[in-house]
Design an enzyme around this catalytic site. Structure first.
Site, PDB file in Angstrom:
ATOM      1  N   GLY A 123       0.815  -1.205   0.000  1.00  0.00           N
ATOM      2  CA  GLY A 123       0.000   0.000   0.000  1.00  0.00           C
ATOM      3  C   GLY A 123       0.842   1.245   0.000  1.00  0.00           C
ATOM      4  O   GLY A 123       1.221   1.771  -1.032  1.00  0.00           O
ATOM      5  N   CYS A 124       1.187   1.746   1.184  1.00  0.00           N
ATOM      6  CA  CYS A 124       1.884   3.023   1.304  1.00  0.00           C
ATOM      7  C   CYS A 124       3.350   2.872   0.958  1.00  0.00           C
ATOM      8  O   CYS A 124       4.057   2.061   1.549  1.00  0.00           O
ATOM      9  CB  CYS A 124       1.732   3.561   2.725  1.00  0.00           C
ATOM     10  SG  CYS A 124       2.710   5.020   3.063  1.00  0.00           S
ATOM     11  N   GLY A 125       3.836   3.681   0.048  1.00  0.00           N
ATOM     12  CA  GLY A 125       5.232   3.604  -0.343  1.00  0.00           C
ATOM     13  C   GLY A 125       6.139   4.457   0.516  1.00  0.00           C
ATOM     14  O   GLY A 125       7.343   4.501   0.297  1.00  0.00           O
ATOM     15  N   LEU A 126       5.566   5.163   1.506  1.00  0.00           N
ATOM     16  CA  LEU A 126       6.376   6.024   2.356  1.00  0.00           C
ATOM     17  C   LEU A 126       6.554   5.453   3.745  1.00  0.00           C
ATOM     18  O   LEU A 126       6.964   6.151   4.659  1.00  0.00           O
ATOM     19  CB  LEU A 126       5.735   7.422   2.457  1.00  0.00           C
ATOM     20  CG  LEU A 126       5.721   8.220   1.159  1.00  0.00           C
ATOM     21  CD1 LEU A 126       5.006   9.543   1.372  1.00  0.00           C
ATOM     22  CD2 LEU A 126       7.128   8.481   0.668  1.00  0.00           C
ATOM     23  N   CYS A 127       6.204   4.170   3.942  1.00  0.00           N
ATOM     24  CA  CYS A 127       6.350   3.564   5.253  1.00  0.00           C
ATOM     25  C   CYS A 127       7.819   3.610   5.689  1.00  0.00           C
ATOM     26  O   CYS A 127       8.717   3.262   4.934  1.00  0.00           O
ATOM     27  CB  CYS A 127       5.873   2.119   5.225  1.00  0.00           C
ATOM     28  SG  CYS A 127       4.116   1.963   4.881  1.00  0.00           S
TER      29      CYS A 127
END
Length: 275
Positions: A123-127
């Site tokens: 999902g989130c690529g900034l984790c």
């Protein structure tokens, strides 16, 4: 099994064999219904180390892992180009894979200096990002390239569906594809994660030394800011998405002179960058 990835300039085309989906038994929400089988996309945990330093653990589709590692390394600014990747060794387990990557001293020093723990997800690529400077990095401005011919987008959704071998049999997969200057789908990479699919494509194209300033790249997923980062770092010329971009994504594409096009379901393609 321990295996060393062989360096090759051969580009795998869209008809290359894809990893087989897993067949799972199910029944419909009816006690009298017979049991059936469904083909579902498979995924594994991939752990990546650089020169022995653990960097990321993420869930990925098991195919084209070498392409993913190369693309991930470039698009996340760990190496400047593939010449800084000296070796990739994959150790396969039942539901996981360990990737040990050897990179140049310059790249490893920079990685340790700016290192952040990244726990990848689909999902989130900034984790795992610990600073705004890392979420909104300074990127090089690209040299502008001409927009693809409008005719290349005729029936493009159908052509993408034909190229997505894994999704046809199992679904639940994103894809990133490279179309050449003539509008032909040359290579397709699929993954449960939209970032992973683009990283796999970038790795395959750079390994084959394809000039991605010519032609265009298509992502079937939402076009998020992180995908713009990856496209600019990989020096793509044109990024096409099947879902509408955000306003911030458009601003970054314009600022970095990346052609950005959206292909809606029932309307003509929309050019967001250049304005």
């Amino acid at each position: 099994m321990l295996c060393q990835v062989e360096q090759s300039n051969e580009l795998t085309d869209v008809n290359a064999p894809a990893p087989q989906p897993l067949h799972v038994t199910f029944r419909e929400y009816d006690k009298a219904a017979a049991r059936s089988e469904a083909a579902l996309a498979s995924e594994i945990a991939l752990a990546i180390t650089y020169n022995g330093l653990s960097q990321a653990v993420m869930m990925v589709s098991p195919g084209n892992l070498e392409d993913f590692i190369r693309g991930f390394s470039v698009s996340n600014d760990i190496v400047e180009d593939l010449s800084e990747i000296y070796d990739v060794r994959l150790t396969h387990f039942d539901q996981a894979c360990q990737a040990d990557v050897q990179i140049s001293s310059r790249a490893f020093w920079a990685l340790k200096n700016h290192r952040r723990q990244m726990t990848g997800t689909s999902g989130c690529g900034l984790c795992g990002v610990e600073a705004l400077e890392q979420a909104l990095p300074q990127l090089d401005i690209l040299q502008p390239v001409p927009l693809p011919a409008a005719a290349h987008f005729n029936g493009i959704r159908e052509r993408i569906e034909q190229a997505q071998q894994m999704a046809r049999s199992s679904g639940a997969l994103h894809a990133a594809l490279y179309f050449d200057a003539y509008g032909n789908a040359v290579v397709c990479r699929e993954d449960i994660g939209r970032h992973n699919a683009l990283d796999k494509l970038i790795g395959a194209l750079q390994q084959a030394r394809i000039d991605t300033r010519v032609g265009f790249t298509v992502v079937t997923s939402r076009c998020s800011l992180e995908l713009i980062h990856k496209a600019v770092r990989a020096k793509l010329g044109t990024l096409v998405s099947l879902s509408a971009p955000t306003a911030l994504t458009v601003q970054w594409a314009i600022r970095h002179r990346l052609n950005l096009i959206h292909v809606p379901h029932r309307n003509a393609p929309r050019i967001y960058s250049p304005v």
